[in-house]
Write a protein that holds these residues in place. Structure first.
Motif, PDB file in Angstrom:
ATOM      1  N   GLY A  52       0.791  -1.227   0.000  1.00  0.00           N
ATOM      2  CA  GLY A  52       0.000   0.000   0.000  1.00  0.00           C
ATOM      3  C   GLY A  52       0.821   1.274   0.000  1.00  0.00           C
ATOM      4  N   PHE A  53       2.127   1.147   0.178  1.00  0.00           N
ATOM      5  CA  PHE A  53       2.989   2.325   0.293  1.00  0.00           C
ATOM      6  C   PHE A  53       2.927   3.234  -0.939  1.00  0.00           C
ATOM      7  CE2 PHE A  53       6.963   4.682   0.629  1.00  0.00           C
ATOM      8  CZ  PHE A  53       6.949   5.061   1.958  1.00  0.00           C
ATOM      9  N   PRO A  54       3.009   2.689  -2.158  1.00  0.00           N
ATOM     10  CA  PRO A  54       2.956   3.562  -3.342  1.00  0.00           C
ATOM     11  C   PRO A  54       1.633   4.333  -3.471  1.00  0.00           C
ATOM     12  CG  PRO A  54       3.844   1.423  -3.928  1.00  0.00           C
ATOM     13  CD  PRO A  54       3.309   1.313  -2.526  1.00  0.00           C
ATOM     14  N   GLU A  55       0.576   3.854  -2.827  1.00  0.00           N
ATOM     15  CA  GLU A  55      -0.708   4.551  -2.882  1.00  0.00           C
ATOM     16  C   GLU A  55      -0.710   5.811  -2.023  1.00  0.00           C
ATOM     17  OE1 GLU A  55      -3.076   3.676  -5.048  1.00  0.00           O
ATOM     18  OE2 GLU A  55      -1.596   2.189  -5.669  1.00  0.00           O
ATOM     19  N   MET A  56       0.226   5.925  -1.087  1.00  0.00           N
ATOM     20  CA  MET A  56       0.277   7.079  -0.186  1.00  0.00           C
ATOM     21  C   MET A  56       1.072   8.239  -0.758  1.00  0.00           C
ATOM     22  SD  MET A  56       0.629   5.476   3.631  1.00  0.00           S
ATOM     23  CE  MET A  56       2.063   4.475   3.319  1.00  0.00           C
ATOM     24  N   TYR A  57       2.070   7.945  -1.587  1.00  0.00           N
ATOM     25  CA  TYR A  57       3.005   8.972  -2.046  1.00  0.00           C
ATOM     26  C   TYR A  57       3.103   9.015  -3.564  1.00  0.00           C
ATOM     27  CZ  TYR A  57       4.735   8.885   2.764  1.00  0.00           C
ATOM     28  OH  TYR A  57       4.836   8.952   4.127  1.00  0.00           O
ATOM     29  N   VAL A  58       3.168  10.222  -4.129  1.00  0.00           N
ATOM     30  CA  VAL A  58       3.494  10.356  -5.551  1.00  0.00           C
ATOM     31  C   VAL A  58       4.999  10.434  -5.725  1.00  0.00           C
ATOM     32  CG1 VAL A  58       1.306  11.371  -6.270  1.00  0.00           C
ATOM     33  CG2 VAL A  58       3.151  12.863  -5.530  1.00  0.00           C
ATOM     34  N   SER A  59       5.700  10.864  -4.660  1.00  0.00           N
ATOM     35  CA  SER A  59       7.162  10.823  -4.660  1.00  0.00           C
ATOM     36  C   SER A  59       7.627  10.544  -3.233  1.00  0.00           C
ATOM     37  CB  SER A  59       7.764  12.139  -5.171  1.00  0.00           C
ATOM     38  OG  SER A  59       7.488  13.203  -4.283  1.00  0.00           O
ATOM     39  N   PHE A  60       8.731   9.817  -3.143  1.00  0.00           N
ATOM     40  CA  PHE A  60       9.281   9.460  -1.834  1.00  0.00           C
ATOM     41  C   PHE A  60      10.773   9.233  -1.993  1.00  0.00           C
ATOM     42  CE2 PHE A  60      10.768   6.457   1.323  1.00  0.00           C
ATOM     43  CZ  PHE A  60      10.252   6.990   2.490  1.00  0.00           C
ATOM     44  N   ALA A  61      11.549   9.853  -1.114  1.00  0.00           N
ATOM     45  CA  ALA A  61      12.996   9.628  -1.104  1.00  0.00           C
ATOM     46  C   ALA A  61      13.470   9.595   0.345  1.00  0.00           C
ATOM     47  CB  ALA A  61      13.716  10.732  -1.862  1.00  0.00           C
ATOM     48  N   ASN A  62      14.325   8.645   0.645  1.00  0.00           N
ATOM     49  CA  ASN A  62      14.947   8.524   1.963  1.00  0.00           C
ATOM     50  C   ASN A  62      16.455   8.543   1.710  1.00  0.00           C
ATOM     51  OD1 ASN A  62      15.712   7.990   4.557  1.00  0.00           O
ATOM     52  ND2 ASN A  62      14.494   6.136   4.773  1.00  0.00           N
ATOM     53  N   ARG A  63      17.040   9.731   1.797  1.00  0.00           N
ATOM     54  CA  ARG A  63      18.437   9.935   1.428  1.00  0.00           C
ATOM     55  C   ARG A  63      19.357   9.832   2.644  1.00  0.00           C
ATOM     56  NH1 ARG A  63      17.548   8.930  -3.602  1.00  0.00           N
ATOM     57  NH2 ARG A  63      16.369  10.491  -4.707  1.00  0.00           N
ATOM     58  N   PRO A  64      20.231   8.817   2.661  1.00  0.00           N
ATOM     59  CA  PRO A  64      21.159   8.677   3.791  1.00  0.00           C
ATOM     60  C   PRO A  64      22.167   9.821   3.819  1.00  0.00           C
ATOM     61  CG  PRO A  64      21.654   7.059   2.087  1.00  0.00           C
ATOM     62  CD  PRO A  64      20.419   7.778   1.657  1.00  0.00           C
ATOM     63  N   GLN A  65      22.488  10.265   5.034  1.00  0.00           N
ATOM     64  CA  GLN A  65      23.439  11.353   5.216  1.00  0.00           C
ATOM     65  C   GLN A  65      24.679  10.913   5.993  1.00  0.00           C
ATOM     66  OE1 GLN A  65      20.688  14.034   7.154  1.00  0.00           O
ATOM     67  NE2 GLN A  65      20.273  15.086   5.240  1.00  0.00           N
ATOM     68  N   HIS A  66      24.510   9.943   6.887  1.00  0.00           N
ATOM     69  CA  HIS A  66      25.641   9.504   7.710  1.00  0.00           C
ATOM     70  C   HIS A  66      25.427   8.050   8.121  1.00  0.00           C
ATOM     71  CE1 HIS A  66      29.061   9.970  10.371  1.00  0.00           C
ATOM     72  NE2 HIS A  66      28.358   9.416  11.330  1.00  0.00           N
ATOM     73  N   PHE A  67      26.447   7.223   7.911  1.00  0.00           N
ATOM     74  CA  PHE A  67      26.398   5.796   8.255  1.00  0.00           C
ATOM     75  C   PHE A  67      27.351   5.517   9.414  1.00  0.00           C
ATOM     76  CE2 PHE A  67      25.236   5.947   3.811  1.00  0.00           C
ATOM     77  CZ  PHE A  67      24.298   4.941   3.658  1.00  0.00           C
ATOM     78  N   VAL A  68      26.899   4.722  10.368  1.00  0.00           N
ATOM     79  CA  VAL A  68      27.764   4.166  11.409  1.00  0.00           C
ATOM     80  C   VAL A  68      27.544   2.661  11.365  1.00  0.00           C
ATOM     81  CG1 VAL A  68      28.320   4.071  13.858  1.00  0.00           C
ATOM     82  CG2 VAL A  68      27.572   6.244  12.843  1.00  0.00           C
ATOM     83  N   ILE A  69      28.599   1.925  11.019  1.00  0.00           N
ATOM     84  CA  ILE A  69      28.483   0.476  10.878  1.00  0.00           C
ATOM     85  C   ILE A  69      29.504  -0.179  11.785  1.00  0.00           C
ATOM     86  CG2 ILE A  69      28.674  -1.464   9.275  1.00  0.00           C
ATOM     87  CD1 ILE A  69      27.735   0.551   7.080  1.00  0.00           C
ATOM     88  N   ASP A  70      29.007  -1.122  12.590  1.00  0.00           N
ATOM     89  CA  ASP A  70      29.854  -1.834  13.539  1.00  0.00           C
ATOM     90  C   ASP A  70      29.476  -3.310  13.494  1.00  0.00           C
ATOM     91  OD1 ASP A  70      31.541  -2.603  15.584  1.00  0.00           O
ATOM     92  OD2 ASP A  70      30.293  -1.759  17.178  1.00  0.00           O
ATOM     93  N   GLY A  71      30.233  -4.088  12.760  1.00  0.00           N
ATOM     94  CA  GLY A  71      29.945  -5.513  12.650  1.00  0.00           C
ATOM     95  C   GLY A  71      28.575  -5.766  12.043  1.00  0.00           C
ATOM     96  N   GLU A  72      27.692  -6.393  12.818  1.00  0.00           N
ATOM     97  CA  GLU A  72      26.351  -6.731  12.331  1.00  0.00           C
ATOM     98  C   GLU A  72      25.298  -5.698  12.723  1.00  0.00           C
ATOM     99  OE1 GLU A  72      25.789 -10.767  13.763  1.00  0.00           O
ATOM    100  OE2 GLU A  72      26.560 -11.535  11.860  1.00  0.00           O
TER     101      GLU A  72
END
Length: 123
Positions: A52-72
């Motif tokens: 149902g997600f595409p029915e809610m938005y005509v456009s959608f973007a989730n742009r990452p700005q900063h990653f912190v990765i530690d193992g898993e």
């Protein structure tokens, strides 16, 4: 797929709108604590929800700005920009937390202000 590649792929697929492939990044028994949707268990429950997600938005973007990765584990600060079918604009800063096992997301939680999403939640 290691944690870094998996988390980057999460955003690539979300921003492309490939929600079925996006759901495949999650383990079959995944657990999600989603700020708006609540507690979600199981990949197929998530997949049904995302249909149902595409029915809610005509456009959608989730742009990452900063990653912190530690193992898993990983945490990502990102910015969501969207426009609803009704023409409302959504802008929100988000923090997503990921726990990965055997190349799949087994636990996910996100944290953000819910007010910007009022046009889609009715709140």
């Amino acid at each position: 797929m290691d944690t870094k590649d998996l988390v980057h792929r999460y955003y690539e697929l979300a921003n492309a709108g490939y929600w079925d492939d996006w759901c495949d990044l999650f383990a079959a028994d995944q657990v999600m604590d989603e700020q708006l949707a609540g507690h979600v268990e199981g990949r197929e429950t998530l997949r049904a929800m995302m249909k149902g997600f595409p029915e809610m938005y005509v456009s959608f973007a989730n742009r990452p700005q900063h990653f912190v990765i530690d193992g898993e584990q990983a945490a990502v600060i990102s910015h969501i920009s969207g426009r609803t079918k009704g023409g409302d604009s959504i802008e929100a800063q988000v923090c997503n937390y990921f726990r990965v096992t055997d190349g799949k997301i087994v636990y996910f939680a996100n944290f953000h202000d819910s007010v910007p999403f009022a046009p889609v939640t009715g709140g």
